[in-house]
Write a protein that holds these residues in place. Sequence first.
Motif, PDB file in Angstrom:
ATOM      1  N   LYS A 128       0.825  -1.349   0.077  1.00 28.98           N
ATOM      2  CA  LYS A 128       0.006   0.231   0.060  1.00 28.98           C
ATOM      3  C   LYS A 128       0.721   1.239  -0.105  1.00 28.98           C
ATOM      4  N   PRO A 129       1.796   1.290   0.876  1.00 26.73           N
ATOM      5  CA  PRO A 129       2.603   2.538   0.773  1.00 26.73           C
ATOM      6  C   PRO A 129       3.375   2.661  -0.696  1.00 26.73           C
ATOM      7  N   TYR A 130       3.307   1.880  -1.493  1.00 25.25           N
ATOM      8  CA  TYR A 130       3.830   1.930  -2.824  1.00 25.25           C
ATOM      9  C   TYR A 130       3.017   1.933  -3.860  1.00 25.25           C
ATOM     10  N   LYS A 131       1.651   2.476  -3.745  1.00 29.02           N
ATOM     11  CA  LYS A 131       0.592   2.484  -4.497  1.00 29.02           C
ATOM     12  C   LYS A 131       0.977   2.829  -6.019  1.00 29.02           C
ATOM     13  N   VAL A 132       1.714   4.038  -6.315  1.00 28.42           N
ATOM     14  CA  VAL A 132       1.924   4.309  -7.552  1.00 28.42           C
ATOM     15  C   VAL A 132       2.947   3.337  -8.296  1.00 28.42           C
ATOM     16  N   HIS A 133       3.970   2.931  -7.639  1.00 28.48           N
ATOM     17  CA  HIS A 133       4.929   1.653  -8.251  1.00 28.48           C
ATOM     18  C   HIS A 133       3.988   0.546  -8.589  1.00 28.48           C
ATOM     19  N   PHE A 134       2.957   0.241  -7.566  1.00 30.16           N
ATOM     20  CA  PHE A 134       2.165  -1.064  -7.947  1.00 30.16           C
ATOM     21  C   PHE A 134       1.164  -0.740  -9.230  1.00 30.16           C
ATOM     22  N   VAL A 135       0.678   0.189  -9.181  1.00 29.95           N
ATOM     23  CA  VAL A 135      -0.402   0.460 -10.383  1.00 29.95           C
ATOM     24  C   VAL A 135       0.614   0.696 -11.587  1.00 29.95           C
ATOM     25  N   GLY A 136       1.756   1.261 -11.784  1.00 28.02           N
ATOM     26  CA  GLY A 136       2.667   1.120 -12.761  1.00 28.02           C
ATOM     27  C   GLY A 136       3.226  -0.179 -13.197  1.00 28.02           C
ATOM     28  N   LEU A 137       3.288  -0.835 -12.228  1.00 25.00           N
ATOM     29  CA  LEU A 137       3.576  -2.248 -12.402  1.00 25.00           C
ATOM     30  C   LEU A 137       2.470  -2.979 -13.119  1.00 25.00           C
ATOM     31  N   GLY A 185      11.285  -5.839  -9.347  1.00 25.33           N
ATOM     32  CA  GLY A 185      12.365  -6.025  -8.274  1.00 25.33           C
ATOM     33  C   GLY A 185      12.247  -4.810  -7.305  1.00 25.33           C
ATOM     34  N   TRP A 186      12.121  -3.786  -7.611  1.00 25.35           N
ATOM     35  CA  TRP A 186      12.157  -2.548  -6.587  1.00 25.35           C
ATOM     36  C   TRP A 186      11.016  -2.644  -5.610  1.00 25.35           C
ATOM     37  N   LEU A 187       9.940  -2.856  -6.027  1.00 23.56           N
ATOM     38  CA  LEU A 187       8.719  -3.202  -5.182  1.00 23.56           C
ATOM     39  C   LEU A 187       8.915  -4.587  -4.469  1.00 23.56           C
TER      40      LEU A 187
END
Length: 587
Positions: A25-34, A94-96
Amino acid sequence: MSEQHKKQKKKLDRHILKRLFTFAKPYKVHFVGLVLLTVGLGVLAPVRPFLVEKTIDQYIVPGDFEGLNFMLILLIGLTLFQALVQFSHTYISGWLGQHVIRDIRVKLYEHILKLKLSFYDQTPIGRLVTRTVSDIETLSEVFSNGVAALIGDLLQLFFILLLMFYTDWKLTLVCLSVLPILLYSTYIFKEKIKSSFHDVRTAVANLNTFVQEHITGMNIVQIFNSEKREQEKFEQINEEHKKANLRSVMYYSVYYPVAEVISASSTGLLVWYGAREVLSADIQVGTMVAFIMYIGQFFRPIRMIADRFNTLQMGVVSTERIFDLLDIKDAVQSEGKQKPEKIEGHIKFDEVFFAYNDENYVLKDINFEMHPGDKIAFVGATGAGKSSIINLLNRFYEIQKGQIFLDGKEIHEYDLSYLRQHIGIVLQDVFLFSDTIRNNITLGNTDITDEQIMKAAELVGAKDFIEKLPGTLNYNVMERGSTLSVGQRQLISFVRAMVYDPKILILDEATSSVDSETEELIQRAVHSMMEGRTSIAIAHRLATIKEADKIIVLDKGEIKEVGSHDELLAKGGFYARLYEIQYKEVV
């Protein structure tokens, strides 16, 4: 496995994965991008064969070189764009994954730090190491090669099938005629590899536990000449680890050649049927070439899906173990908020009963009272309950019955950190970390200055030997303080306790491991340390006991006698007999 059990397992797996993804959840932007990149890869994969088909049939065969050059540029641009999307997808997944496992590891270690000592009494340390390191490391694969890759493969299959049926449904059915065989073999492989991976994780945990325990206890192994027997045990555990891994290797060795043969069979059927269609002019050459490319792109994800599922399953197994540990409600509860400006040191145990397993009481109806500045010694045979009393005072364990008071307040009313901060403990078994003298004394507390450290070191007689060490306070004592003598390690533990200037001092057989010369030095320091402090001594040495204002004699968890040294000897009771056995020879 029953159908009901399977349904419960699937529901459990979904629940675990859902809970795991809450850490993203703290990385929503990266998750959506993924997710968007995953969809993009699925869409882009079948476009290249489609363009190759158009290039051959519409430009190469008719001889349109101008159009051919345009298509080549388009194909090169598509390939470069697809490579860029693939790079972004791989890097972000990998980052996520690394950020999520960092957060989980921090949360898990923070949770472990708060667990009661009773938890560690029952849990092998190697198992905790496996949970904190190996199991969490497996979770990164869930993000890089698990869910995202699996969704990408499924999307790729969907769009490839869509274009294949759009191009020629007959050729598509010919290509897919071997698919049931591949799906069945994939399912068998998935089930077999899942079982073997579970065995591998269990074998790794057993291996970690064995190695950790036996390296820690290597002195016992060598003292009792048990190297050969322990080597045999290790070889047996290592053999199980090897067998578990070889089983997974065997399944991979069988599955991938089988999948390759099935894929080649599909290509063969395509060539056999498609060649006839080309010769009869029912389809064009470009269509044949495109379908050959489609087959390669179609069967590769299917071969990988089983691996993706098992990566996901390994992640689920590891996640389940981690969450099982996180869900343990055995943390010490700091119910109280009391933080008085000053601790006087008045201690009272009122009808205290305590058992480590909630059944067999090791302390029974313990009653005693200490006024500020009192010095009390506890004596008794091993297992009498002496150390249990100081564990309860520090709330390392919780009592089943009775109450413990400090300065008239029940100890649960105090903030836990505040309570322990004002109780200095010196244990018989001194543990030093592989770190500097300074950090072993302060335990990372930057509020403690070097001047405070050296003042405490001077009080306990450790200043001289510290100043002679290379680097003084920066000297690294190595693991468990192996570069220091037993006496020096004991002195460091004294400094560690005194640097916080505690109002209550506890010495748990603190001088039983030192030589006579060091003991004399420590006894002088102990006398100074006890001044103005409420002091509890658990000692085998007579000198410490004789200095006590009051001696409490314990046996099998009960208080047998209370009094001064001379009073108890005059009684001729339990203490007198203990004195005859243990202390008379040192007079």
